[in-house]
Design a protein around this motif. Structure first.
Motif, short mmCIF file in Angstrom:
data_model
loop_
_atom_site.label_atom_id
_atom_site.label_comp_id
_atom_site.label_asym_id
_atom_site.label_seq_id
_atom_site.Cartn_x
_atom_site.Cartn_y
_atom_site.Cartn_z
N PHE A 246 0.85 -1.18 0.00
CA PHE A 246 0.00 0.00 0.00
C PHE A 246 0.90 1.24 0.00
O PHE A 246 2.02 1.21 0.52
CB PHE A 246 -0.90 0.00 1.23
CG PHE A 246 -2.04 -0.97 1.15
CD1 PHE A 246 -3.24 -0.60 0.56
CD2 PHE A 246 -1.90 -2.26 1.66
CE1 PHE A 246 -4.30 -1.49 0.48
CE2 PHE A 246 -2.95 -3.16 1.59
CZ PHE A 246 -4.16 -2.78 0.99
N LYS A 249 1.43 5.99 4.28
CA LYS A 249 0.36 6.75 4.91
C LYS A 249 0.85 8.15 5.26
O LYS A 249 2.04 8.45 5.21
CB LYS A 249 -0.14 6.03 6.16
CG LYS A 249 -0.79 4.67 5.85
CD LYS A 249 -1.41 4.05 7.08
CE LYS A 249 -2.08 2.73 6.74
NZ LYS A 249 -2.76 2.12 7.91
N THR A 422 -12.52 -0.45 -4.76
CA THR A 422 -11.94 -1.41 -5.70
C THR A 422 -12.88 -2.56 -6.00
O THR A 422 -12.46 -3.65 -6.37
CB THR A 422 -10.61 -1.96 -5.15
OG1 THR A 422 -10.85 -2.61 -3.89
CG2 THR A 422 -9.60 -0.85 -4.97
N ARG A 430 -6.12 -2.19 -8.51
CA ARG A 430 -6.34 -1.81 -7.10
C ARG A 430 -5.20 -0.96 -6.58
O ARG A 430 -5.40 0.06 -5.93
CB ARG A 430 -6.48 -3.06 -6.24
CG ARG A 430 -7.81 -3.76 -6.37
CD ARG A 430 -7.92 -4.90 -5.40
NE ARG A 430 -9.14 -5.64 -5.65
CZ ARG A 430 -9.65 -6.54 -4.83
NH1 ARG A 430 -9.04 -6.81 -3.70
NH2 ARG A 430 -10.77 -7.18 -5.13
N TYR A 434 -5.34 2.83 -5.10
CA TYR A 434 -4.84 3.21 -3.77
C TYR A 434 -3.88 4.40 -3.88
O TYR A 434 -3.95 5.35 -3.08
CB TYR A 434 -4.12 2.03 -3.12
CG TYR A 434 -4.99 0.84 -2.82
CD1 TYR A 434 -6.36 0.98 -2.57
CD2 TYR A 434 -4.45 -0.45 -2.79
CE1 TYR A 434 -7.15 -0.12 -2.30
CE2 TYR A 434 -5.24 -1.56 -2.52
CZ TYR A 434 -6.58 -1.39 -2.28
OH TYR A 434 -7.36 -2.48 -2.02
N LYS A 435 -3.01 4.36 -4.87
CA LYS A 435 -2.04 5.46 -5.04
C LYS A 435 -2.76 6.75 -5.41
O LYS A 435 -2.42 7.84 -4.92
CB LYS A 435 -1.03 5.09 -6.11
CG LYS A 435 -0.06 3.98 -5.69
CD LYS A 435 0.88 3.60 -6.82
CE LYS A 435 1.80 2.45 -6.39
NZ LYS A 435 2.66 1.99 -7.51
N ARG A 438 -4.41 8.18 -2.34
CA ARG A 438 -3.40 8.76 -1.44
C ARG A 438 -2.90 10.09 -2.00
O ARG A 438 -2.70 11.07 -1.25
CB ARG A 438 -2.25 7.77 -1.27
CG ARG A 438 -1.14 8.24 -0.36
CD ARG A 438 -1.63 8.69 1.00
NE ARG A 438 -2.15 7.59 1.80
CZ ARG A 438 -2.75 7.75 2.97
NH1 ARG A 438 -2.91 8.97 3.48
NH2 ARG A 438 -3.21 6.71 3.65
N SER A 451 -15.42 0.33 3.12
CA SER A 451 -15.07 -0.90 2.42
C SER A 451 -15.40 -2.11 3.29
O SER A 451 -15.26 -2.06 4.52
CB SER A 451 -13.58 -0.92 2.06
OG SER A 451 -13.21 -2.16 1.49
N GLU A 456 -8.11 -4.04 3.15
CA GLU A 456 -8.04 -2.80 2.36
C GLU A 456 -8.13 -1.58 3.26
O GLU A 456 -7.37 -0.62 3.09
CB GLU A 456 -9.19 -2.81 1.34
CG GLU A 456 -9.25 -1.57 0.46
CD GLU A 456 -10.27 -1.73 -0.65
OE1 GLU A 456 -9.86 -2.06 -1.78
OE2 GLU A 456 -11.47 -1.52 -0.38
N LEU A 460 -4.99 1.04 3.63
CA LEU A 460 -5.17 2.33 2.96
C LEU A 460 -5.37 3.49 3.91
O LEU A 460 -4.92 4.60 3.64
CB LEU A 460 -6.38 2.22 2.01
CG LEU A 460 -6.75 3.45 1.19
CD1 LEU A 460 -5.61 3.82 0.23
CD2 LEU A 460 -8.04 3.21 0.41
N CYS A 461 -6.02 3.25 5.04
CA CYS A 461 -6.51 4.36 5.88
C CYS A 461 -5.57 4.69 7.04
O CYS A 461 -4.93 3.81 7.63
CB CYS A 461 -7.90 4.02 6.43
SG CYS A 461 -9.11 3.72 5.13
#
Length: 824
Positions: A246, A249, A422, A430, A434-435, A438, A451, A456, A460-461
């Protein structure tokens, strides 16, 4: 012991304009095995299974099911035992769950239509003892998860020998995924072959015995699923190593607050407060139905709410989606088929619609700018499409999802709400999504993600809020954001699930049903009759009622034909001139002293003409693909011209004996009115209790789904158009007695009046909904209004005012009720 091959797809090549979707693909599934089919979006998985099911005809290759070649025949594939659960459920939204299940199985498996609801409810209960899907509800009122369950139950009900599951778990909760896997193991133990298509590699590994990889329409080999790691499968799919990390962050710091929500409450959630800072992504997790999606839709202005919301310090209005957009809040829906795409519009138009301000000057669109931005988005998001002018509905599900995301981001929102980012997207795409999310957060956008995939959310978060029973019960941040912590927090917070469909009020459910228009029309008719009687007692005289009922019968019969056509999504503007032509023709055959043979000849000619007119209308609309209004307007003018050629001025008196016979009464009630009532009851019974009625409603609701269920749309449309014209011919009989001679303009008013009667009676202009009793009551109300205005000496203009008002009120009420009854 020799392995039996249940499905063999050999050397298949399928070409679409500009794209070779499948290139010499061979694929075999043994009886009793689960065979995974994996690949990126656009790799050809769904196309290959569409070929296998007979929905698509390949340029080369053959499909063999249990030793029998199908040759692109969907009905033959169904008969041989192939059932398919599609990525978008092939259900007819205006039909009930029970009716969809009925059409989904073979004729030998179908119960009596009178027992369909109880039979369907038992099938649903086999899926789950506590299933909260009512078999008598229309599919349109179900949420996405419930629709997928119905689609799966429908496929399992056929006792398939080959079961194809195309992304079956995208909308399912964990408990229903578990149930699905149990059913898969059960049917394979009985010898059924299962093809399992999914982007969720872990699921494929968990359930599949073997798997086949497709890449760019070509087979990349078949493997034993247990011998491959997740990373190896991914590399086979994308053709090399893939970075599956991922994106980094957001780093700590005192970033300013972009979105600030204080005490927001609405249907399904209450007293929710949260903040999203610049550079971070906040996730919402919880068992579905516990308020997280309802909260997100409220922020998008789609659900009503109250509370405080600010964006970059400015108060945001959430009264509707347009107000939320003006407050720089944008929403990416999870159900892209119903809320995310405009299926008949091009890729370019779907992209630019959400950010048209970047392509317009003084309200005019700049085509070069629009095309350039659309091409850049297609390239940046790796959307596989022949051209930007391709209709978006022809793209794969994942490519549709990527284009919708690109269009939302192109509007440069300050707050981005993402539901299942996704869903239906392959593993490579996917990581790209994600990119992109971000990068959007880093650029200053507040991003909120809902989600069902805990991994995920964790990857991601930056922070995660856990929802339970409409409240935020826990917040995870920094090192506490992990898949195990999210899952643990969700499970320990609540074990009960609240269904979203419960938010639909009983009134709106009733108002969207079949009985509401009938009850409301009957009430209005009674009130208007009482008022007219109060003002003028002669309104209830036998002479007035007799004359009014004769007029009602004429309008009602032609309205039945219009209703039959509207059920399949059509309309016929030629019925009025056709009725006039019938009278004109008969004015040459039914004169005083005409021999019996001549009279019979006249009756034969008029109904042959009516049948021919119906056939011509069908020919123009179906094979030639003209819009029904354009096609039947052309017929309207042609019929009017023929009538004027035959009778430039009214002439040719109809014999008194025939006029008297048509006007026969029982007491003060015309026999033709009694027959009109009987026909309405018979047609109504057939509409809801016969296969033909089910076919009519199915085609009007969703023609492609009806075709996949074994209904023949072309034949159904032909039946509807010819039936409409023949009923117009029957309606010309009482009109002939009222006119008394060959008047070429006699039927002119019946075109719009028949459409009005059907609309007032509760029919949908888009097809799939309607009632013949409603059409009868609509005809009665229209005739009553015309008579009452004369009794009250209001003038002809008031007839138009009242009729227009009734149409507007009916359409508004029925449309609003059906909108409210749709599951969000």
């Amino acid at each position: 012991m020799e392995t039996k091959i249940a499905l063999q797809v050999g050397h298949i090549t399928k070409v679409f304009p500009g794209v070779k979707a499948l290139d010499d693909v061979t694929f075999e599934v043994a009886a009793g095995e689960v065979h995974g089919l994996v690949g990126e979006n656009g790799a050809g998985k769904s196309t290959l299974m569409a070929v296998a099911s007979g929905a698509l005809l390949p340029e080369e290759g053959r499909v063999v099911i249990n030793g029998v070649e199908t040759k692109g025949d969907t009905e033959k594939a169904r008969t041989l035992g192939l059932a398919i659960v599609r990525q978008e459920p092939a259900l007819m939204p205006d039909l009930t769950v029970a009716e969809n299940l009925y059409l989904g199985v073979s004729e030998a498996q179908r119960p009596s239509l009178l027992r369909t609801t109880a039979w369907a409810q038992r099938l649903l209960e086999q899926w789950s003892d506590d299933v909260e899907i009512d078999a008598s509800e229309r599919v349109v009122s179900l949420n996405p998860e419930q629709r997928f369950i119905v689609e799966i139950v429908k496929a399992l009900a056929t006792n398939p020998k080959v079961l194809v599951l195309d992304e079956p778990t995208e909308h399912l909760l964990a408990e229903d995924v578990k149930r699905l896997f149990e059913r898969i193991r059960k049917v394979t133990a009985g010898g059924c072959a299962v093809v399992y298509i999914s982007h969720r590699i872990r699921e494929v590994q968990q359930i599949a015995d073997r798997l086949t990889v497709l890449r760019d329409g070509q087979g990349q080999g078949t493997y034993d699923a247990s011998n491959l790691s997740e990373q190896q499968i991914v590399e086979l799919i994308v053709g090399g190593a893939l970075d599956r990390e991922f994106p980094p962050k957001a780093t700590g710091g005192r970033a300013e607050i972009v979105l600030d929500v204080v005490g927001l409450r609405g249907t399904g959630f209450s007293d929710v407060s949260l903040q999203v800072k610049r550079g971070e992504i906040v996730g919402l997790a919880g068992i579905d139905g516990n308020g997280q999606r309802e909260f997100m839709r409220a922020l998008a202005g789609l659900n009503k709410s109250r509370g405080g919301v600010t964006v970059n310090g400015k108060s945001a209005s959430l009264t509707n989606s347009q107000a939320a957009t003006r407050s720089d809040i944008r929403y990416l829906p999870g159900d892209r088929h119903r809320e995310g795409i405009f299926g008949d519009l091009s890729v370019r138009e779907n992209f630019s619609l959400r950010s048209l301000s970047f392509d317009t000057v003084r309200g005019l669109v700049r085509p070069k700018s629009e095309g350039r931005r659309a091409r850049e988005a297609v390239s940046s998001f790796a959307v596989k499409t022949p051209t930007i002018e391709t209709p978006i509905r022809s793209l794969s599900g994942g490519n549709q999802q990527k284009l919708v995301l690109s269009s939302v981001l192109a509007s440069k929102p300050k707050v981005l709400l993402v539901d299942e980012p996704t869903q239906g997207v392959d593993i490579g795409a996917r990581m790209e999504i994600y990119k992109v999310l971000r990068q959007a957060a880093a650029a200053g956008t507040a991003v909120i993600v809902v989600s069902s995939d805990a991994l995920e959310v964790a990857g991601l978060c930056d922070r995660v809020h856990i929802f339970s029973r409409g409240h935020i019960v826990k917040e995870l941040r920094d090192g506490g954001v992990s898949e195990s912590n999210i899952t643990s927090a969700v499970l320990t917070a609540t074990t009960e699930r609240e269904r979203g469909s419960a938010s639909i009020s009983s009134f709106w459910k009733w108002a969207a049903g079949d009985w509401a228009p009938l009850v409301m029309l009957a009430l209005v008719i009674c009130i208007l009759g009482v008022y007219a009687t109060h003002v003028n007692e002669t309104y209830l005289s036998t002479r007035n009622l007799s004359g009014m009922l004769a007029l009602v019968a004429t309008l009602a019969i032609v309205s039945y034909g219009q209703q039959a056509l509207m059920l399949v999504g059509g309309i016929d503007l030629s019925v009025g001139p056709l009725m006039g032509l019938m009278v004109v023709i008969q004015s040459f055959f039914l004169n005083d002293g005409a021999p019996f043979g001549q009279q019979i000849e006249g009756w034969i000619i008029v109904f042959v003409v009516a049948a021919c007119v119906g056939f011509v209308n069908w020919l123009l609309v179906d094979p030639f693909r003209l819009h029904p209004m354009v096609a039947t307007l052309a017929t309207y003018m042609a019929l009017q011209a023929v009538s004027l050629l035959l009778r430039p001025i009214p002439g040719g008196l109809i014999a008194d004996s025939i006029v008297d016979g048509i006007g026969t009464q029982l007491g003060f009630v015309p026999v033709i009115a009694i027959l009109a009532g009987i026909v309405a009851l018979a047609l109504e019974f057939g509409l809801f209790r016969s296969r033909l009625g089910l076919a009519f409603r199915g085609v009007g609701s969703r023609a492609e789904a009806a075709r996949m269920a074994g209904v023949r749309p072309h034949l159904t449309l032909l039946t509807a158009y010819m039936g409409c014209s023949l009923l117009a011919g029957v309606a010309a009989v009482p009109m002939m007695a009222q006119v008394g001679s060959g008047d070429p303009s006699a039927g002119g008013n019946y075109t719009l009046a028949s459409v009005a009667a059907v609309v007032i009676g509760g029919a949908s202009l888009f097809g799939g909904r309607g009632s013949f009793i409603g059409a009868l009551l609509g005809a009665l109300l229209i005739t009553q209004v015309n008579v009452v205005t004369s009794f009250l000496d209001l003038g002809d203009s008031w007839q138009s005012y009242l009729l227009g008002g009734m149409i507007l009120a009916s359409v508004a009420l029925y449309s609003k009720s059906r909108e409210m009854a749709v599951a969000k």
